[in-house]
Design a protein around this motif. Structure first.
Motif, short mmCIF file in Angstrom:
data_model
loop_
_atom_site.label_atom_id
_atom_site.label_comp_id
_atom_site.label_asym_id
_atom_site.label_seq_id
_atom_site.Cartn_x
_atom_site.Cartn_y
_atom_site.Cartn_z
N ALA A 282 -0.47 16.48 63.21
CA ALA A 282 -0.50 15.86 61.60
C ALA A 282 -2.06 15.22 61.59
O ALA A 282 -2.76 15.94 61.21
N LEU A 283 -2.48 14.71 61.08
CA LEU A 283 -3.00 13.47 60.52
C LEU A 283 -4.06 12.80 62.40
O LEU A 283 -5.76 12.00 61.67
N SER A 284 -3.11 12.81 63.39
CA SER A 284 -4.39 12.19 64.70
C SER A 284 -3.57 12.89 65.64
O SER A 284 -2.52 13.72 65.41
N LYS A 285 -3.84 13.27 66.91
CA LYS A 285 -3.83 13.17 67.92
C LYS A 285 -2.24 12.66 68.51
O LYS A 285 -1.51 12.97 69.07
N ASP A 286 -1.78 11.36 68.03
CA ASP A 286 -0.47 10.89 68.37
C ASP A 286 0.45 11.16 67.18
O ASP A 286 2.14 10.86 67.53
N GLN A 287 0.29 12.02 66.21
CA GLN A 287 1.47 12.68 65.63
C GLN A 287 1.61 14.01 65.78
O GLN A 287 0.75 14.92 65.26
N LYS A 288 2.74 14.94 66.08
CA LYS A 288 2.71 16.01 65.47
C LYS A 288 3.23 16.65 64.98
O LYS A 288 2.93 15.61 63.35
N GLY A 289 2.87 17.89 64.46
CA GLY A 289 2.04 18.08 63.17
C GLY A 289 3.36 19.23 63.14
O GLY A 289 4.53 19.76 63.39
N PRO A 290 3.95 19.85 61.73
CA PRO A 290 4.88 20.71 61.43
C PRO A 290 4.49 22.19 61.75
O PRO A 290 3.79 23.10 61.90
N THR A 291 6.06 23.03 61.92
CA THR A 291 5.81 24.08 62.22
C THR A 291 6.76 24.68 60.94
O THR A 291 8.23 24.83 60.49
N GLU A 292 6.40 25.98 60.29
CA GLU A 292 6.65 26.98 59.45
C GLU A 292 7.76 28.41 59.69
O GLU A 292 6.30 29.50 60.73
N ASN A 293 8.35 28.40 59.55
CA ASN A 293 8.61 30.07 59.73
C ASN A 293 9.64 30.54 58.04
O ASN A 293 10.26 29.83 57.20
N THR A 294 8.80 31.73 58.04
CA THR A 294 8.78 32.35 56.47
C THR A 294 9.42 34.13 57.23
O THR A 294 8.92 34.87 58.23
N PHE A 295 10.57 34.28 56.27
CA PHE A 295 11.46 35.07 56.45
C PHE A 295 10.88 35.78 55.42
O PHE A 295 11.17 35.46 54.26
N ASP A 296 10.36 37.03 55.50
CA ASP A 296 9.26 38.13 54.42
C ASP A 296 10.69 39.17 53.84
O ASP A 296 10.61 40.09 55.25
N VAL A 297 11.12 40.03 52.92
CA VAL A 297 11.63 41.52 52.47
C VAL A 297 10.88 41.64 51.73
O VAL A 297 10.77 41.20 50.43
N LYS A 298 9.90 42.43 51.30
CA LYS A 298 9.12 43.90 50.50
C LYS A 298 9.85 44.98 50.63
O LYS A 298 10.31 45.57 51.10
N PHE A 299 10.31 45.78 49.22
CA PHE A 299 10.91 46.74 49.28
C PHE A 299 10.12 47.46 47.63
O PHE A 299 9.98 46.66 46.25
N ASP A 300 10.80 48.74 47.91
CA ASP A 300 9.62 49.23 46.45
C ASP A 300 10.99 50.91 45.62
O ASP A 300 10.86 51.28 47.19
N LEU A 301 11.48 50.50 45.54
CA LEU A 301 12.41 52.18 45.06
C LEU A 301 11.93 52.74 43.76
O LEU A 301 11.38 51.82 42.23
N ASN A 302 11.17 54.04 44.24
CA ASN A 302 11.01 54.66 42.70
C ASN A 302 11.44 56.18 42.60
O ASN A 302 11.85 56.60 43.72
N ALA A 303 11.45 56.93 41.83
CA ALA A 303 11.69 58.45 41.50
C ALA A 303 10.54 59.02 40.51
O ALA A 303 10.89 58.24 39.05
N GLY A 304 10.78 60.33 40.43
CA GLY A 304 9.90 60.77 39.48
C GLY A 304 10.44 61.30 38.91
O GLY A 304 11.54 61.91 38.87
N PHE A 305 10.34 62.32 37.61
CA PHE A 305 10.63 62.86 36.67
C PHE A 305 10.25 63.69 35.31
O PHE A 305 8.87 63.12 35.57
N GLY A 306 9.86 64.67 34.86
CA GLY A 306 9.23 65.19 33.79
C GLY A 306 8.12 65.36 34.96
O GLY A 306 6.97 65.86 33.54
N GLY A 307 8.11 65.34 36.04
CA GLY A 307 6.65 66.50 36.20
C GLY A 307 5.46 65.31 36.77
O GLY A 307 4.78 65.11 37.98
N ASN A 308 5.09 64.90 35.65
CA ASN A 308 4.13 63.52 36.09
C ASN A 308 4.69 61.62 35.44
O ASN A 308 4.04 61.39 35.11
N GLN A 309 5.83 61.61 35.57
CA GLN A 309 6.74 60.99 35.27
C GLN A 309 7.01 59.49 36.44
O GLN A 309 7.70 60.61 37.00
N LYS A 310 7.53 58.54 36.47
CA LYS A 310 8.04 57.84 37.32
C LYS A 310 8.20 56.24 37.00
O LYS A 310 7.76 55.80 36.41
#
Length: 591
Positions: A251-279
């Motif tokens: 943390a702020l000195s060698k006598d203080q243990k620091g924190p740990t961060e755990n991050t769980f992440d989900v990314k997504f993308d769904l898409n559909a085309g139509f009309g030949g040039n649109q989505k």
């Protein structure tokens, strides 16, 4: 805590073969962005691995990098969005500009003054139409003395950065599976000049010698697993599951243990085309941040709260004969004590108004999590005990015109405006107790900023000559946000933000094996606040570097790099001087 680090070691061994790095869907309305994905043999772009002579970074907006030498066996890339740094030494062919289209591996090693060491090694184990597998490792370290600008004193600045990873992709008939992992280890000391308030120094107060020798250690374990549809599938999809474990040893000195961060992440993308040039599509991401704090009864110095963040972005795209349009919106939220919701535009338009000339306009917004991991990439010397409120970028708009109509000449002229709530500035710490680190920087969160910028980017190429010049003018307005009690109104300056930035480069190829390159960076108009009441103008960053490379053949090359040849003295963070003139020599081998 010993158990935690033991588990981390086992996790690294276990995940190296089962994890991923998946690229987010790219905005196809800008043809100049990386529309064709590629998996490079080089390591993932990451600001925590940089030139050994750079021991801190300047947090500014990232600009995509255009690579001169394509890697023709690759089919996709791993995009990243870190803060841009002053100098970054990528691995492999950047030093000697050797092509990797017929080679599977690279090795680069350089050593120089201040005990600066740079090293990179990577190998493409699989490279077929169905399977891509590569591994890489990068090292940057320094262990030399630098001199404070404010005082006639030298102090040792130590840095030991290591980054390793593995990426895998398998192409099925209708989808692709992506797996990868990354491990980072960074050790460094808080060598900054300790701050003493001149008002307080009048009274007889007890002063302590700060700890400028102990190395803080940041460790990162990341892995992802995802699937992605083929590029022109009628129904497109992307799903990416990720995990990041990031920890401070102290943390702020060698006598203080620091924190740990755990991050769980989900990314997504769904898409559909139509009309030949649109989505039409729906993208987004959700993150959950969980913090493990020391249980030794002294965790009152840690301020972190488990919370979730998310974004949902519906959009519509259409492609014309010479124009592209995206209409969308970003709906974002943060849970916890600072729970908030915001909506920003997600709009982009470009049109070819003349031969090889494009007019473009972009209006977006973003939620910056300001997580422990993200902040460590921007400023490794930040107070490790404080959680920073997420920043809400309501608007990030740019209008510009770019053209490559003239032979060998390309330009981009642009202007833009950004509005951000709970922005983060950095100030030197004002107090420290016995045994603590000295000048760790304090995050000044909760600041509302408005940022106007305008500039031009010019590039010219003629046979043996490459020239680039980019200049940006910044006008910052900063004020105390609603989270501040007892403080309101405008700040005198947006602390640490440059008013003017210039990047210039010249590369000369007098004959085929030899390349001589000059690169220059200038940042002016930076101010810092000391002790809560004193405004100080920082010295300009004024850096000129010279690099010479010589390729004996397509396998072996050597290089010499001279940094800060003007012998300028400057800081990126107040009290943290960078190295004066330094030299490095190295070799590059492709195999």
């Amino acid at each position: 805590m010993k158990t935690i680090y033991s588990v981390k070691t086992l996790c690294v061994l276990a995940i190296m073969g089962t994890v991923t790095t998946v690229g987010a869907q790219e905005n196809k309305t800008d043809k100049d962005k990386n529309l064709n994905r590629e998996m490079t043999l080089e390591r993932e772009y990451d600001p925590s691995v940089q030139d050994a002579n750079k021991v801190n970074t300047l947090p500014v907006v990232k600009e995509p990098v255009v690579r001169k030498i394509p890697i023709d066996y690759a089919t996709f890339t791993v995009p990243a969005d870190p803060a841009k740094e002053i100098g970054l030494l990528p691995s492999g062919n950047i030093m000697t500009q050797m092509a990797y289209n017929k080679r599977r591996g690279y090795f680069n090693f350089g050593a120089g003054t201040y005990l600066n060491l740079n090293g990179d090694i990577g190998y493409h184990i699989l490279s077929t139409d169905k399977d891509k597998l590569n591994v890489w490792y990068s090292h940057r370290s320094t262990n030399g003395k630098v001199k404070y600008i404010q005082e006639d004193e030298k102090v040792k600045a130590k840095l030991n950065d290591n980054l390793a990873g593995i990426n895998f992709r398998h192409n099925f008939e209708k989808l692709s599976l992506l797996l990868g992992a990354k491990y980072g280890y960074s050790a460094f000391n808080y060598y900054g000049l300790p701050m003493i308030d001149p008002v307080q120094s009048i009274a007889p107060i007890e002063r302590y010698e700060p700890d400028r020798t102990t190395n803080q250690v940041n460790q990162t374990i990341q892995f992802n697993a995802g699937v992605e549809s083929k590029e022109n599938a009628p129904f497109g999809y992307l799903l990416d599951l990720g995990y990041t474990n990031f920890s401070h040893k102290y943390a702020l000195s060698k006598d203080q243990k620091g924190p740990t961060e755990n991050t769980f992440d989900v990314k997504f993308d769904l898409n559909a085309g139509f009309g030949g040039n649109q989505k039409i599509g729906l993208g987004g991401n959700f993150e959950y941040f969980n913090y493990s704090l020391p249980t030794n009864g002294t965790q009152e110095y840690l301020f972190f709260e488990n919370h979730a963040e998310g974004r949902v972005s519906p959009y519509y795209k259409v492609e014309g004969d010479n124009w592209n349009l995206k209409l969308g919106v970003n709906v974002m939220f943060v849970t916890g004590g600072d729970s908030k919701m915001m909506v920003s535009p997600d709009v982009a338009f470009d049109m070819e108004v003349a031969d090889k000339t494009v007019l473009y306009a972009i209006a977006g917004g973003k939620l910056y999590s300001n997580s422990m991991y993200d902040m460590s990439l921007i400023n490794r010397y930040m107070d490790p005990t404080e959680e920073v409120t997420p920043s809400r970028n309501w608007l990030d708009a740019t209008l510009g015109i770019k053209s490559g109509v003239a032979n060998g000449f390309w330009f981009d002229v642009f202007a833009g405006y950004k509005i951000t709530s709970d922005d983060v500035l950095f100030l030197p710490s004002r107090l420290y107790r016995e045994g603590e680190f000295g000048n760790y920087t304090k995050p000044m969160g909760g600041i509302d900023t408005k940022h106007f910028f305008a500039g031009a980017n010019l590039k010219y190429n003629y046979q043996w000559l490459d020239v680039s010049l980019k200049g940006v003018y910044n006008n910052w307005k900063a004020k105390y946000g609603s989270s501040w009690d007892g403080a309101s109104g405008d700040l005198e300056h947006a602390w640490g933000k440059p008013e003017m930035e210039i990047n210039a480069g010249v590369s000369i190829h007098p004959f085929k094996p030899l390349t001589i390159a000059l690169d220059y960076y200038l940042a002016t108009g930076r101010y810092v606040e000391l002790f809560g009441y004193k405004s100080v103008k920082m010295d300009n960053i004024n850096e000129l570097n010279l690099t010479g490379t010589y390729n004996f053949n397509d396998t072996f090359g050597v290089y010499v790099k001279l940094n800060n040849v003007l012998f300028q003295k400057y800081e990126v963070l107040y009290g943290y001087p960078l190295q004066s003139f330094s030299a490095m020599a190295g070799v590059n081998i492709n195999f």
